[in-house]
Write a protein that holds these residues in place. Structure first.
Motif, PDB file in Angstrom:
ATOM      1  N   MET A 214     -13.685 -37.038   7.983  1.00 52.29           N
ATOM      2  CA  MET A 214     -12.292 -36.783   8.353  1.00 52.29           C
ATOM      3  C   MET A 214     -11.439 -38.025   8.079  1.00 52.29           C
ATOM      4  O   MET A 214     -11.917 -39.154   8.082  1.00 52.29           O
ATOM      5  CB  MET A 214     -12.191 -36.363   9.823  1.00 52.29           C
ATOM      6  N   THR A 215     -10.155 -37.777   7.829  1.00 50.86           N
ATOM      7  CA  THR A 215      -9.209 -38.857   7.616  1.00 50.86           C
ATOM      8  C   THR A 215      -8.689 -39.361   8.961  1.00 50.86           C
ATOM      9  O   THR A 215      -8.895 -38.723  10.009  1.00 50.86           O
ATOM     10  CB  THR A 215      -8.029 -38.389   6.767  1.00 50.86           C
ATOM     11  N   MET A 216      -7.990 -40.503   8.932  1.00 48.53           N
ATOM     12  CA  MET A 216      -7.378 -41.006  10.164  1.00 48.53           C
ATOM     13  C   MET A 216      -6.389 -40.008  10.742  1.00 48.53           C
ATOM     14  O   MET A 216      -6.332 -39.792  11.954  1.00 48.53           O
ATOM     15  CB  MET A 216      -6.667 -42.330   9.890  1.00 48.53           C
ATOM     16  N   GLU A 217      -5.600 -39.388   9.842  1.00 50.78           N
ATOM     17  CA  GLU A 217      -4.605 -38.418  10.303  1.00 50.78           C
ATOM     18  C   GLU A 217      -5.291 -37.238  10.991  1.00 50.78           C
ATOM     19  O   GLU A 217      -4.803 -36.732  12.014  1.00 50.78           O
ATOM     20  CB  GLU A 217      -3.760 -37.929   9.128  1.00 50.78           C
ATOM     21  N   GLN A 218      -6.412 -36.792  10.449  1.00 46.88           N
ATOM     22  CA  GLN A 218      -7.148 -35.689  11.062  1.00 46.88           C
ATOM     23  C   GLN A 218      -7.740 -36.101  12.408  1.00 46.88           C
ATOM     24  O   GLN A 218      -7.772 -35.310  13.350  1.00 46.88           O
ATOM     25  CB  GLN A 218      -8.240 -35.214  10.115  1.00 46.88           C
ATOM     26  N   ALA A 219      -8.202 -37.340  12.496  1.00 45.38           N
ATOM     27  CA  ALA A 219      -8.764 -37.825  13.761  1.00 45.38           C
ATOM     28  C   ALA A 219      -7.684 -37.938  14.835  1.00 45.38           C
ATOM     29  O   ALA A 219      -7.921 -37.607  16.000  1.00 45.38           O
ATOM     30  CB  ALA A 219      -9.443 -39.175  13.543  1.00 45.38           C
ATOM     31  N   VAL A 220      -6.505 -38.396  14.454  1.00 50.87           N
ATOM     32  CA  VAL A 220      -5.394 -38.462  15.401  1.00 50.87           C
ATOM     33  C   VAL A 220      -5.037 -37.065  15.886  1.00 50.87           C
ATOM     34  O   VAL A 220      -4.845 -36.832  17.090  1.00 50.87           O
ATOM     35  CB  VAL A 220      -4.170 -39.141  14.760  1.00 50.87           C
ATOM     36  N   ALA A 221      -4.957 -36.117  14.947  1.00 47.84           N
ATOM     37  CA  ALA A 221      -4.640 -34.736  15.323  1.00 47.84           C
ATOM     38  C   ALA A 221      -5.718 -34.149  16.235  1.00 47.84           C
ATOM     39  O   ALA A 221      -5.414 -33.429  17.193  1.00 47.84           O
ATOM     40  CB  ALA A 221      -4.482 -33.880  14.066  1.00 47.84           C
ATOM     41  N   LEU A 222      -6.992 -34.471  15.949  1.00 51.46           N
ATOM     42  CA  LEU A 222      -8.087 -33.960  16.771  1.00 51.46           C
ATOM     43  C   LEU A 222      -8.039 -34.539  18.179  1.00 51.46           C
ATOM     44  O   LEU A 222      -8.238 -33.814  19.165  1.00 51.46           O
ATOM     45  CB  LEU A 222      -9.429 -34.284  16.116  1.00 51.46           C
ATOM     46  N   SER A 223      -7.759 -35.830  18.302  1.00 51.41           N
ATOM     47  CA  SER A 223      -7.694 -36.435  19.631  1.00 51.41           C
ATOM     48  C   SER A 223      -6.539 -35.844  20.436  1.00 51.41           C
ATOM     49  O   SER A 223      -6.682 -35.566  21.632  1.00 51.41           O
ATOM     50  CB  SER A 223      -7.554 -37.957  19.515  1.00 51.41           C
ATOM     51  N   ASN A 224      -5.401 -35.644  19.793  1.00 51.04           N
ATOM     52  CA  ASN A 224      -4.265 -35.023  20.478  1.00 51.04           C
ATOM     53  C   ASN A 224      -4.596 -33.601  20.930  1.00 51.04           C
ATOM     54  O   ASN A 224      -4.249 -33.180  22.040  1.00 51.04           O
ATOM     55  CB  ASN A 224      -3.042 -35.011  19.577  1.00 51.04           C
ATOM     56  N   LYS A 225      -5.266 -32.864  20.045  1.00 53.29           N
ATOM     57  CA  LYS A 225      -5.646 -31.483  20.370  1.00 53.29           C
ATOM     58  C   LYS A 225      -6.622 -31.440  21.546  1.00 53.29           C
ATOM     59  O   LYS A 225      -6.506 -30.591  22.437  1.00 53.29           O
ATOM     60  CB  LYS A 225      -6.261 -30.813  19.142  1.00 53.29           C
ATOM     61  N   ALA A 226      -7.589 -32.373  21.542  1.00 53.75           N
ATOM     62  CA  ALA A 226      -8.592 -32.397  22.609  1.00 53.75           C
ATOM     63  C   ALA A 226      -7.949 -32.715  23.952  1.00 53.75           C
ATOM     64  O   ALA A 226      -8.270 -32.086  24.973  1.00 53.75           O
ATOM     65  CB  ALA A 226      -9.669 -33.426  22.277  1.00 53.75           C
ATOM     66  N   ILE A 227      -7.035 -33.685  23.969  1.00 47.55           N
ATOM     67  CA  ILE A 227      -6.366 -34.044  25.217  1.00 47.55           C
ATOM     68  C   ILE A 227      -5.457 -32.911  25.679  1.00 47.55           C
ATOM     69  O   ILE A 227      -5.401 -32.582  26.870  1.00 47.55           O
ATOM     70  CB  ILE A 227      -5.585 -35.358  25.037  1.00 47.55           C
ATOM     71  N   GLU A 228      -4.744 -32.280  24.740  1.00 47.53           N
ATOM     72  CA  GLU A 228      -3.881 -31.154  25.095  1.00 47.53           C
ATOM     73  C   GLU A 228      -4.689 -29.991  25.656  1.00 47.53           C
ATOM     74  O   GLU A 228      -4.288 -29.355  26.649  1.00 47.53           O
ATOM     75  CB  GLU A 228      -3.095 -30.695  23.870  1.00 47.53           C
ATOM     76  N   LYS A 229      -5.840 -29.719  25.058  1.00 47.77           N
ATOM     77  CA  LYS A 229      -6.700 -28.639  25.542  1.00 47.77           C
ATOM     78  C   LYS A 229      -7.206 -28.945  26.950  1.00 47.77           C
ATOM     79  O   LYS A 229      -7.280 -28.060  27.810  1.00 47.77           O
ATOM     80  CB  LYS A 229      -7.886 -28.459  24.591  1.00 47.77           C
ATOM     81  N   ALA A 230      -7.548 -30.211  27.199  1.00 48.76           N
ATOM     82  CA  ALA A 230      -8.071 -30.593  28.512  1.00 48.76           C
ATOM     83  C   ALA A 230      -7.012 -30.480  29.591  1.00 48.76           C
ATOM     84  O   ALA A 230      -7.297 -30.064  30.717  1.00 48.76           O
ATOM     85  CB  ALA A 230      -8.616 -32.017  28.449  1.00 48.76           C
ATOM     86  N   LEU A 231      -5.778 -30.842  29.256  1.00 47.44           N
ATOM     87  CA  LEU A 231      -4.715 -30.876  30.258  1.00 47.44           C
ATOM     88  C   LEU A 231      -3.927 -29.579  30.353  1.00 47.44           C
ATOM     89  O   LEU A 231      -3.240 -29.331  31.342  1.00 47.44           O
ATOM     90  CB  LEU A 231      -3.754 -32.030  29.954  1.00 47.44           C
ATOM     91  N   GLY A 232      -3.976 -28.764  29.301  1.00 48.50           N
ATOM     92  CA  GLY A 232      -3.219 -27.526  29.303  1.00 48.50           C
ATOM     93  C   GLY A 232      -1.739 -27.721  29.113  1.00 48.50           C
ATOM     94  O   GLY A 232      -0.938 -26.871  29.505  1.00 48.50           O
ATOM     95  N   GLU A 233      -1.351 -28.853  28.511  1.00 47.77           N
ATOM     96  CA  GLU A 233       0.059 -29.135  28.273  1.00 47.77           C
ATOM     97  C   GLU A 233       0.186 -30.109  27.115  1.00 47.77           C
ATOM     98  O   GLU A 233      -0.793 -30.749  26.713  1.00 47.77           O
ATOM     99  CB  GLU A 233       0.708 -29.742  29.512  1.00 47.77           C
TER     100      GLU A 233
END
Length: 229
Positions: free
Chosen positions: A189-208
């Motif tokens: 994965m690229t850095m941009e994909q990793a940033v998007a994945l981390s944001n997605k994971a945190i958003e999924k965990a928090l529900g917001e």
């Protein structure tokens, strides 16, 4: 006649002695379990590593009006950074300990410290809190860096246990965030994909939709740890 003094047996009996203070019924360290529970109420925090870079991401919790949010991503040395989850005061103390160890190594050996040695030092530092009758540090830390062995990512827990890997999640609903990372992680994965994945994971965990602070270190960018603007 029943023995009522402070004999050896009272160290292991219920309700008295020092050992029940440390250990629960199943042999678990009571104070460490309490520290880990505090970590689960902290900011959702992610670490991701590929062969070419490592990323740290941490949720910035909303604060009251006129109060600046706390810093969540920290540079330890030029080639390594860290983040944490738990009590912010404890996180900051552990960050200072990491920085001090890195600077000691530079002064003594005139070279940057390897990331594994930093993780091992912090693990020993935290373990000392479990040996004596003091409160363990209520913080888990993720360390990311690049050294002579390549890109490194470690997680260190309040017990002093440390792990090396390619993906970690700590803090609130970390099991949900880690599940997202594990399902979508790729070594290419690229850095941009990793940033998007981390944001997605945190958003999924928090529900917001979260506000997230990001730090990166790469073998292709001077091996310098830097925070994204």
């Amino acid at each position: 006649m029943a023995e009522t003094g402070g004999g050896v047996g009272t160290n292991f009996g219920a309700g008295g002695g020092r050992y029940p203070y440390y250990y629960g019924p199943e042999g678990r360290l009571v104070l460490v379990d309490s520290a880990l529970e505090a970590v689960t109420r902290g900011s959702t925090t992610i670490g991701i590593k590929t062969p070419t870079f490592a990323l740290l991401a941490s949720h910035i919790k909303p604060v009251r009006p006129l109060i600046d949010p706390a810093e969540k991503i920290f540079a330890i040395d030029g080639h390594v950074g860290a983040t944490g989850s738990g009590y912010i005061g404890d996180i900051l103390q552990l960050i200072d300990e990491l920085r001090l160890e890195a600077q000691k190594h530079r002064l003594n050996f005139e070279s940057p410290i390897d990331v594994g040695s930093l993780a091992k030092h912090l693990g020993s530092y935290l373990h000392n809190y479990t040996v004596y009758t003091v409160r363990p540090q209520a913080a888990s830390v993720i360390i990311a860096g690049v050294d002579q062995t390549g890109v490194q990512l470690y997680q260190v827990d309040p017990s002093g246990t440390f792990f090396r890997g390619s993906g970690f999640a700590i803090g609130k609903s970390s099991d949900i965030a880690l599940d997202v990372v594990q399902r979508e992680y790729s070594t290419d994965m690229t850095m941009e994909q990793a940033v998007a994945l981390s944001n997605k994971a945190i958003e999924k965990a928090l529900g917001e939709q979260p506000v997230v602070e990001i730090g990166l270190v790469s073998v292709n960018d001077g091996r310098k740890f830097q925070k994204l603007p």
